[in-house]
Enzyme design. Structure first.
Site, PDB file in Angstrom:
ATOM      1  N   CYS A 511       0.830  -1.218   0.000  1.00  0.00           N
ATOM      2  CA  CYS A 511       0.000   0.000   0.000  1.00  0.00           C
ATOM      3  C   CYS A 511       0.855   1.255   0.000  1.00  0.00           C
ATOM      4  O   CYS A 511       0.794   2.066  -0.908  1.00  0.00           O
ATOM      5  CB  CYS A 511      -0.859   0.077   1.253  1.00  0.00           C
ATOM      6  SG  CYS A 511      -2.023  -1.219   1.476  1.00  0.00           S
ATOM      7  N   GLU A 513       4.230   1.306   1.899  1.00  0.00           N
ATOM      8  CA  GLU A 513       5.376   1.002   2.736  1.00  0.00           C
ATOM      9  C   GLU A 513       6.656   1.468   2.064  1.00  0.00           C
ATOM     10  O   GLU A 513       7.050   0.931   1.011  1.00  0.00           O
ATOM     11  CB  GLU A 513       5.446  -0.505   3.020  1.00  0.00           C
ATOM     12  CG  GLU A 513       4.405  -0.976   4.004  1.00  0.00           C
ATOM     13  CD  GLU A 513       3.066  -1.315   3.367  1.00  0.00           C
ATOM     14  OE1 GLU A 513       2.765  -0.769   2.293  1.00  0.00           O
ATOM     15  OE2 GLU A 513       2.338  -2.121   3.931  1.00  0.00           O
TER      16      GLU A 513
END
Lengths: 906, 86
Positions: A511, A513
């Site tokens: 997502c 990171e």
């Protein structure tokens, strides 16, 4: 209340306390569609139409061949045994090429295929053995009626039908394969990472607490045997530079160099020989797999009567025969090779969030040379990129149901990053990235999602193109702060030698990171380039996800979970007479949580690295091939990747704020009075009883009036997101503590953990397990998404006030933060609207916000889609750090997305 | 044609999912569990292999390799080096 069916929204309106789910203007009464709408090319439209009719389908082909070889090689060195099993499985996968495809290959022979990996976890199939058998033995009628009931749930096989067995409401499997599935599961009983990890994690003194934490959903899942890798950035470099033949040669040279030599490393120096042997085996398996597809393409070319299709099959065969051995020559070959590598990695292990990284920069050398030589046009590149989106969207991840449904919402999080800087600090974006954006607008699909690594140096043309893409309503690209990420990386990976130049090679894994990368020297036709690629371990690993409001709840209940009756933590037996005492106790419980989850997680991952280590993914990343070590022996350049993930931060902060205000500062209520109200859900029914997980839809109990006043005060207490120093000070104190606290814990690789603050989809199930909280959130309702998004309806002063609240703390302390904004399409219409959205984004980045993304959608459309899902098969929304088809996400998350504050002006 | 045959037994069938696929002859979507036509071409599967010894529940034994391992009849064998038509 007279009717007793009154919804919270109406009750509060009567009392003069309206919850406002809109801000900043007045949207039109009628439903408004998104402004920017484009169409895929005809070829891709056909492939996409096929996708919309396709069910998630699982097969046991890969696990059958894997397990067969693995059992045959009992007694072999673990890494060699695993590699041989992988080779056997890859070599025997059935190749299917679908008409019209330009890019080919897949995880399994189905269009949207996947398979279980019982060597990670077989428990689910064992528990469900009888049920699965029963479904398999039932005679299916397979009528057309049954087969046409697929609408609800998109491609999810929510129920068994005909000769198809539903596995956990997501995957379909042919009933003839079920006996084989059960037999395969039995082969791994006591040997899987799950079983072995469980055996050893019980030796930890705090194991019972860990078990209770999992049962009560204070923590959402174990990563060691569910998704051992992921939320990282792949590295395509080595095959792109050397070809698979070149890599096999390198491994052979490595074997000759290290055989029998420890070279000063008495612990794992000798392991290098086995790793190089494993590399050769896996690469040979992947070559065979590719060549099997080439053979199939040739076969199809021989039987098709369509001249155009015949030529395409021949081109596919030629492409595959070349990339099975050599460095790609053209953009198309390079794109096909990167996709093949990607699928191979995903077949090696259960992975979510294996991100392509900065693919437009990786492939630029081939794009540039093809364009200069006139070998390809931009329209042809666009067609290939649209095909690429289709192939990525077909990827399914077969993991346990709690993970696939509850955490992932069926998403696979392949994040493609754009922008950022080059090694020497220049804008890294290029023409190919503009085409990637265009392809993503033409072919709107969840995968790969896109991220802009926002830097002040990036050209306006590129940024506005990204804004135009936002206006399609796909939810991508997300915007990440390049400079903040670099600061985080230097802090986290500096001890492993990261420099600022290398930090610039990062990309987003999963997502949002922040993931370490490196620059790799590439030569193509004598011209030298530098391309970025991942060089760090997964960041999907560590302590995931802690439900912050739930920890606070247990502080108030003396460590006992009232929902299940489990005493999770040792009773603190404190009176909690001051806010400081409450806060200290929260920290104590939280630290106990992180400690026992870290140690149990370390054991699971240790089992994984010993028996189920990545071989293919390892050889792709620096510096495994030169060191002769896989990931488990610290072959990667950056290894400090384990983290602590939180969920529900904003509800926890708002609850702490309300408690401080109402109990400790104003002393209007005692803590016992508040506790009583929370345990009784402020006089409301539970979310499950109501059948909605949205706050506004909650209904009051007939005898619920006694909590009206305290509930009203809780709702009106200061809230995060309004530039209110009272609430923001509590957020800052929390963040400063949380980000520092994580570093007190150590991964199995002896590296410090760090903070990761995303929710994915866990804010729904974890909210469902949480009683009412002091901020007015009712029992069982979904938390606020992400970590910096306001709780729906509580941000009443506009986006800029929200930004001030979100940036009251130093976000570079954390791997990420997450901010979702829902904007009505009419608020950003036209060129002026685009500028406004650009200004809004820039303002947040300049304040130090790490991440922001937009749902450009009319809430009325979402409500209609919930009622009439059959009309909205292609509707996509941004959930947390990912975009998903509306019909493939669960109702709790749908309710939460609908409830988010809708900005009708910015 | 044999009523037991399914479209997923045919070489001309591209399996889209567990319920349906594309008939490469007609170039259209068809359900797996519907009757096959006269252009049917046998797809190599364990159940069609002379090395497969059937047992119960769609399972059997593969005698094609030295390990004499269990096998399942629906396993597609186009990539199997020991596949031998019955």
């Amino acid at each position: 209340m007279a009717t007793k069916r009154a919804k919270l929204e109406e009750i509060l309106a009567e009392k003069g306390m309206p919850i406002n789910f809109q801000y900043g203007g007045k949207a039109p009464e009628q439903m408004v569609d998104r402004e920017v709408k484009k169409q895929p090319c005809p070829r891709v439209k056909k492939l996409k139409d096929l996708y919309f009719q396709t069910l998630s389908s699982a097969t046991v082909e890969f696990p059958y061949w894997y397990t067969r070889k693995y059992q045959e090689l009992e007694g072999e060195i673990p890494v060699v045994r695993r590699a041989a099993a992988l080779k056997h499985a890859f070599s025997h996968l059935t190749p299917t090429i679908f008409p019209g495809e330009l890019l080919v290959m897949g995880k399994a022979h189905y269009y949207r295929g996947s398979f279980p990996m019982p060597w990670l976890s077989e428990g689910y199939f064992m528990v469900k053995e009888d049920e699965l058998y029963q479904s398999a033995l039932n005679k299916g009628s397979a009528s057309a009626d049954e087969l046409s009931k697929f609408g609800t749930g998109g491609g999810n096989v929510t129920k068994s039908f005909g000769d198809v067995v539903s596995i956990a409401g997501k995957f379909g499997m042919r009933k003839e394969e079920i006996p084989a599935l059960v037999k395969l599961a039995k082969a791994w009983v006591g040997k899987s990472v799950d079983d072995l990890g469980h055996k050893y994690e019980q030796m930890i003194p705090e194991y019972q607490m860990k078990e209770n934490i999992m049962k009560t959903l204070i923590c959402m899942f174990d990563s060691g045997y569910t998704l051992p890798q992921g939320r990282e950035v792949i590295n395509y470099y080595y095959p792109l530079q050397y070809g698979f033949d070149g890599l096999i040669e390198m491994a052979k040279e490595g074997k000759a160099r290290v055989a029998g030599r420890a070279d000063g490393d008495g612990l794992v120096g000798m392991d290098r020989l086995y790793f190089y042997e494993a590399v050769i085996l896996v690469l040979e398996g992947i070559q065979t797999w590719i060549l099997n597809y080439a053979k199939e393409a040739k076969r199809l070319a021989g039987v098709t009567e369509d001249a155009v299709q015949k030529k395409e099959y021949e081109e596919i065969a030629e492409c595959l025969e070349w990339i099975a051995h050599k460095q790609p020559r053209t953009f198309r070959e390079a794109l096909q090779l990167t996709y093949t590598i990607h699928i191979a990695v995903l077949n090696e292990d259960a992975i979510s969030g294996m991100s392509p990284g900065r693919l437009g920069q990786v492939l630029y050398p081939w794009f540039e040379q093809d364009m200069e030589a006139g070998r390809i046009t931009e329209e042809e590149v666009l067609e290939l990129l649209e095909c690429h989106r289709m192939k990525f969207t077909l990827i399914d991840c077969f993991a346990s149901m709690g993970v696939v449904g509850g955490v992932l919402s069926g998403n696979t999080f392949n994040n493609l990053s754009m922008g950022g800087l080059t090694r020497d600090g220049k804008p890294a974006t290029n023409r190919l990235e503009m085409l990637i954006l265009e392809a993503a607008m033409r072919n709107e699909t969840p995968q790969p999602t896109l991220s802009v690594l926002y830097d002040e140096k990036l050209p306006e043309e590129f940024l506005l193109k990204a804004i135009e893409c936002n206006k399609t309503g796909t939810g991508y690209p997300a915007w990440m702060n390049n400079q903040s990420a670099i600061q985080f990386l230097l802090n986290q990976y500096g001890p492993e030698g990261m420099t600022v130049e290398e930090a610039r090679a990062f990309a987003i894994g999963g997502c949002l990171e922040t993931s370490a990368g490196s620059w790799m020297p590439l030569t193509l036709n004598g011209k030298k380039y530098e391309i970025p690629g991942g060089s760090g371990q997964p960041t999907s690993v560590g302590v995931h996800f802690i439900a912050n409001p739930k920890v606070l709840e247990l502080v108030l209940t003396n460590g006992k979970d009232e929902r299940t009756g489990i005493q999770v933590y040792p009773p603190h037996n404190k009176k909690l007479q001051t806010y400081e005492e409450l806060w200290e106790t929260f920290k104590e419980y939280y630290e106990m949580t992180v400690d026992c989850l870290t140690t149990t997680n370390n054991i699971q991952h240790d089992i994984w690295r010993k028996n189920n280590m990545a071989v293919f993914n390892s050889l792709l990343k620096p510096d495994c091939l030169s060191k002769g070590h896989h990931i488990g022996n610290l072959g990667y350049r950056y290894n400090a990747t384990f983290n602590v993930e939180s969920c529900g931060t904003v509800n926890q902060i708002n609850a702490l704020t309300a408690i401080k205000k109402l109990v400790y500062d104003d002393k209007k209520y005692t803590l016992d009075e508040l506790k009583d109200a929370l345990l009784n859900n402020f006089g409301f029914k539970t979310a499950a009883e109501v059948g909605s997980f949205s706050l506004a839809e909650q209904e009051k109990r007939e005898d619920g009036d006694k909590y009206d006043e305290i509930y009203g005060d809780c709702l009106l207490a200061p809230k995060y997101g309004n530039d209110d120093p009272y609430a923001d000070a509590i957020l800052k104190e929390y963040e400063d503590w949380f980000c520092a606290m994580c570093r007190n814990y150590e991964s199995l690789y002896a590296k410090p953990l760090y903070a990761c603050q995303i929710s994915v989809s866990t804010h729904a199930p974890q909210g469902a397990a949480t009683l009412a909280s002091a901020d007015g959130r009712l029992s069982g309702t979904t938390y606020a998404d992400g970590s910096m998004s306001a709780y729906p309806g509580t941000d009443r002063k506009g986006a800029y006030a929200l930004f001030n609240s979100a940036t009251c703390w130093d976000q570079t302390q954390s791997q990420n933060s997450q901010m979702n904004l829902k904007i009505h399409p009419s608020a950003i219409k036209g060129d002026e609207g685009s500028r406004k959205l650009m200004d809004l984004t820039r303002a947040y980045m300049r304040k130090g916000g790490f991440h922001i993304q937009y749902n450009v959608v009319d809430s009325k459309v979402l409500k209609d889609a919930q009622k009439n899902p059959h009309n909205y098969r292609d509707l996509m929304v941004r959930v947390a750090g990912f975009t998903q088809y509306w019909v493939e996400i669960g109702k709790p998350i749908q309710d939460e997305v609908i409830a988010r504050t809708e900005y009708e002006g910015v | 044609m044999d009523k037991l045959l399914k479209h997923s037994d045919c070489r001309n069938f591209a399996p889209v999912d567990v319920a349906k696929g594309i008939c490469r002859i007609k170039n259209e979507l068809i359900f797996i569990d519907s009757s096959v036509c006269n252009k049917f071409v046998t797809l190599p599967k364990c159940k069609n292999c002379s090395n497969f010894v059937p047992d119960k529940d769609h399972m059997g034994t593969c005698k094609g390799f030295k390990d004499n391992y269990w096998a399942y009849e629906e396993n597609i064998a186009v990539t199997c080096e020991e596949y031998a038509v019955k």
